[in-house]
Scaffold this motif. Structure first.
Motif, short mmCIF file in Angstrom:
data_model
loop_
_atom_site.label_atom_id
_atom_site.label_comp_id
_atom_site.label_asym_id
_atom_site.label_seq_id
_atom_site.Cartn_x
_atom_site.Cartn_y
_atom_site.Cartn_z
N SER A 47 -5.31 9.58 12.32
CA SER A 47 -5.24 10.27 13.62
C SER A 47 -5.01 9.28 14.76
O SER A 47 -4.45 9.65 15.80
N ILE A 48 -5.44 8.03 14.57
CA ILE A 48 -5.23 7.00 15.62
C ILE A 48 -3.82 6.42 15.52
O ILE A 48 -3.09 6.37 16.51
N LEU A 49 -3.43 5.97 14.32
CA LEU A 49 -2.12 5.33 14.15
C LEU A 49 -1.09 6.36 13.68
O LEU A 49 -0.62 6.33 12.55
N THR A 50 -0.74 7.27 14.58
CA THR A 50 0.30 8.25 14.28
C THR A 50 1.67 7.58 14.47
O THR A 50 1.78 6.49 15.05
N ASN A 51 2.72 8.24 13.96
CA ASN A 51 4.08 7.70 14.13
C ASN A 51 4.43 7.53 15.60
O ASN A 51 5.09 6.55 15.98
N ASN A 52 3.99 8.47 16.42
CA ASN A 52 4.26 8.39 17.86
C ASN A 52 3.60 7.16 18.47
O ASN A 52 4.19 6.46 19.31
N LYS A 53 2.34 6.87 18.05
CA LYS A 53 1.62 5.70 18.56
C LYS A 53 2.33 4.42 18.12
O LYS A 53 2.43 3.46 18.90
N ILE A 54 2.80 4.37 16.87
CA ILE A 54 3.47 3.17 16.35
C ILE A 54 4.76 2.90 17.12
O ILE A 54 5.09 1.74 17.44
N MET B 35 7.21 -12.17 20.30
CA MET B 35 7.27 -10.92 19.55
C MET B 35 6.48 -11.03 18.25
O MET B 35 5.73 -10.10 17.89
N GLU B 36 6.61 -12.15 17.55
CA GLU B 36 5.88 -12.33 16.30
C GLU B 36 4.38 -12.33 16.55
O GLU B 36 3.61 -11.73 15.81
N SER B 37 3.96 -13.01 17.62
CA SER B 37 2.54 -13.03 17.98
C SER B 37 2.04 -11.62 18.28
O SER B 37 0.95 -11.23 17.83
N SER B 38 2.85 -10.83 18.99
CA SER B 38 2.46 -9.45 19.33
C SER B 38 2.37 -8.58 18.09
O SER B 38 1.47 -7.75 17.96
N VAL B 39 3.32 -8.76 17.16
CA VAL B 39 3.31 -7.98 15.91
C VAL B 39 2.08 -8.34 15.08
O VAL B 39 1.42 -7.45 14.51
N LEU B 40 1.74 -9.61 15.02
CA LEU B 40 0.54 -10.03 14.28
C LEU B 40 -0.72 -9.44 14.90
O LEU B 40 -1.66 -9.07 14.18
N LEU B 41 -0.75 -9.32 16.23
CA LEU B 41 -1.88 -8.68 16.89
C LEU B 41 -1.93 -7.19 16.53
O LEU B 41 -3.01 -6.65 16.25
N ALA B 42 -0.76 -6.52 16.52
CA ALA B 42 -0.72 -5.11 16.13
C ALA B 42 -1.18 -4.91 14.69
O ALA B 42 -1.88 -3.94 14.37
N MET B 43 -0.83 -5.86 13.82
CA MET B 43 -1.26 -5.78 12.42
C MET B 43 -2.77 -5.99 12.30
O MET B 43 -3.42 -5.38 11.45
N ALA B 44 -3.31 -6.86 13.15
CA ALA B 44 -4.77 -7.05 13.15
C ALA B 44 -5.47 -5.77 13.61
O ALA B 44 -6.51 -5.39 13.05
N PHE B 45 -4.91 -5.10 14.61
CA PHE B 45 -5.46 -3.82 15.08
C PHE B 45 -5.40 -2.78 13.95
O PHE B 45 -6.35 -2.02 13.74
N ASP B 46 -4.28 -2.78 13.21
CA ASP B 46 -4.13 -1.87 12.07
C ASP B 46 -5.23 -2.11 11.03
O ASP B 46 -5.84 -1.16 10.53
N ARG B 47 -5.49 -3.38 10.70
CA ARG B 47 -6.54 -3.71 9.72
C ARG B 47 -7.92 -3.34 10.25
O ARG B 47 -8.79 -2.89 9.50
N TYR B 48 -8.13 -3.54 11.56
CA TYR B 48 -9.42 -3.20 12.16
C TYR B 48 -9.69 -1.69 12.05
O TYR B 48 -10.78 -1.28 11.64
N ILE B 49 -8.69 -0.88 12.38
CA ILE B 49 -8.85 0.59 12.30
C ILE B 49 -9.04 1.01 10.84
O ILE B 49 -9.90 1.85 10.53
N ALA B 50 -8.26 0.42 9.92
CA ALA B 50 -8.32 0.80 8.50
C ALA B 50 -9.69 0.51 7.88
O ALA B 50 -10.16 1.28 7.05
N ILE B 51 -10.34 -0.58 8.32
CA ILE B 51 -11.61 -0.98 7.70
C ILE B 51 -12.81 -0.47 8.48
O ILE B 51 -13.80 -0.01 7.89
N CYS B 52 -12.75 -0.51 9.81
CA CYS B 52 -13.91 -0.12 10.62
C CYS B 52 -13.95 1.37 10.94
O CYS B 52 -15.03 1.92 11.17
N HIS B 53 -12.77 2.02 10.96
CA HIS B 53 -12.72 3.46 11.25
C HIS B 53 -11.77 4.16 10.28
O HIS B 53 -10.77 4.77 10.70
#
Length: 306
Positions: free
Chosen positions: A128-135, A104-122
């Motif tokens: 619009s990508i990371l909506t509450n429903n998506k989270i 679970m911790e590994s999966s959460v860290l991957l989700a956090m990496a995806f969050d940083r990728y979207i925040a910086i690259c897009h």
């Protein structure tokens, strides 16, 4: 000792020092529980932190909190002289929670990496990508991935014959530790566990690395040096959390694989670092490196003092 019970290993040769050793361990567990509860409290009570990045941080803190709770009774039970025996059923349940929470911790860290990728690259598409429903969907996927893949290999531990001395090499139960004591055919457990590690921990590490390659590429394309620094600054906490999680896992794997000649003390110490280091350090990392969390923590402490 009953046939169905196992003997947990403490710090061999230091039994007389257990009352003293228990003091730092009790303090560490108290810090794990307090630190992660404070992170959860701050995120829950502060409306400005109701953002994707902090929702994922709350998931990380909850995972770390559960990891501490899943091992505190056996580790401190040994050091406080309460019991070093654990039943097979309890041992299997504890190994399920420890391995499940690691995934679970590994999966959460991957989700956090995806969050940083979207925040910086897009950045323009972030909200619009990371909506509450998506989270919520990501959280459910993490929960299912961490809990539903493990039962086949964990349940089979119940039906193995344990003919070797029932002495575990840690202060808690791990799947691979129980396999070493079995004299049944363990090929299914070994291959399935290897597949799980490859499909979770290793795959997550590769995807996290790939996300940072993309982030680095995007950041280096920014003309302003100040903007580059700010972009990197938002990733430091997550990079530290990734290192704090993966380095102890690699260390424990190396000790299990190549450290059979090492002192049992090394196995116990590495096991405790693997269990306690990420839950202890993550609240500290995010409190120090994340300005929003740090300011709310300071405000909380000032309110408590006054």
């Amino acid at each position: 000792m009953n046939f169905s019970s196992f003997h947990l290993t403490g710090f061999s040769g230091l039994e007389q020092q257990y009352p003293w050793i228990s003091i730092p361990f009790s303090a560490i567990y108290a810090m794990v529980l307090l630190g992660n509860c404070m992170v959860l409290h701050v995120i829950h009570t502060e409306p400005s932190l109701h953002q994707p990045m902090f929702y994922f941080l709350a998931m990380l803190a909850l995972t770390d909190l559960c990891m501490g709770l899943s091992t505190v009774h056996t580790v401190l039970g040994i050091l406080w002289g309460l019991s070093q025996e654990v039943s097979l059923d309890t041992c299997i349940a504890q190994s399920y929670f420890i391995h499940g929470l690691s995934f679970m911790e590994s999966s959460v860290l991957l989700a956090m990496a995806f969050d940083r990728y979207i925040a910086i690259c897009h950045p323009l598409r972030y909200s619009s990508i990371l909506t509450n429903n998506k989270i919520i969907k990501i959280g459910v996927a993490i929960l299912c991935r961490s809990t539903l893949l493990i039962p086949p290999v964990i349940i089979r531990l119940k039906f193995l014959n344990y003919c070797h001395p029932h002495i575990l090499s840690h202060s808690f139960c791990l799947h691979q530790d129980l396999l070493h004591l079995a004299c049944s055919d363990i090929r299914f457990n070994s291959y399935y566990a290897l597949m799980l590690v490859i499909c979770t921990l290793l795959l997550d590490a590769v995807l996290i690395l790939f996300s940072y390659v993309m982030i680095l590429k995007s950041v280096l394309a920014i003309a302003s040096q100040e903007e580059r620094r700010k972009s990197f600054q938002t990733c430091i906490s997550h990079i530290c959390a990734v290192l704090v999680f993966y380095i102890p896992i690699i260390g424990l794997t190396m000790v299990h694989r190549f450290g059979k000649h090492l002192s049992p003390m090394v196995h116990v110490l590495m096991g405790n670092i693997y269990i306690l280091f990420p839950p202890l350090m993550n609240p500290i990392i995010y409190s120090v490196k994340t300005q929003q969390i740090r300011s709310r923590m300071l405000r909380l402490f000032s309110l408590k003092i006054h």
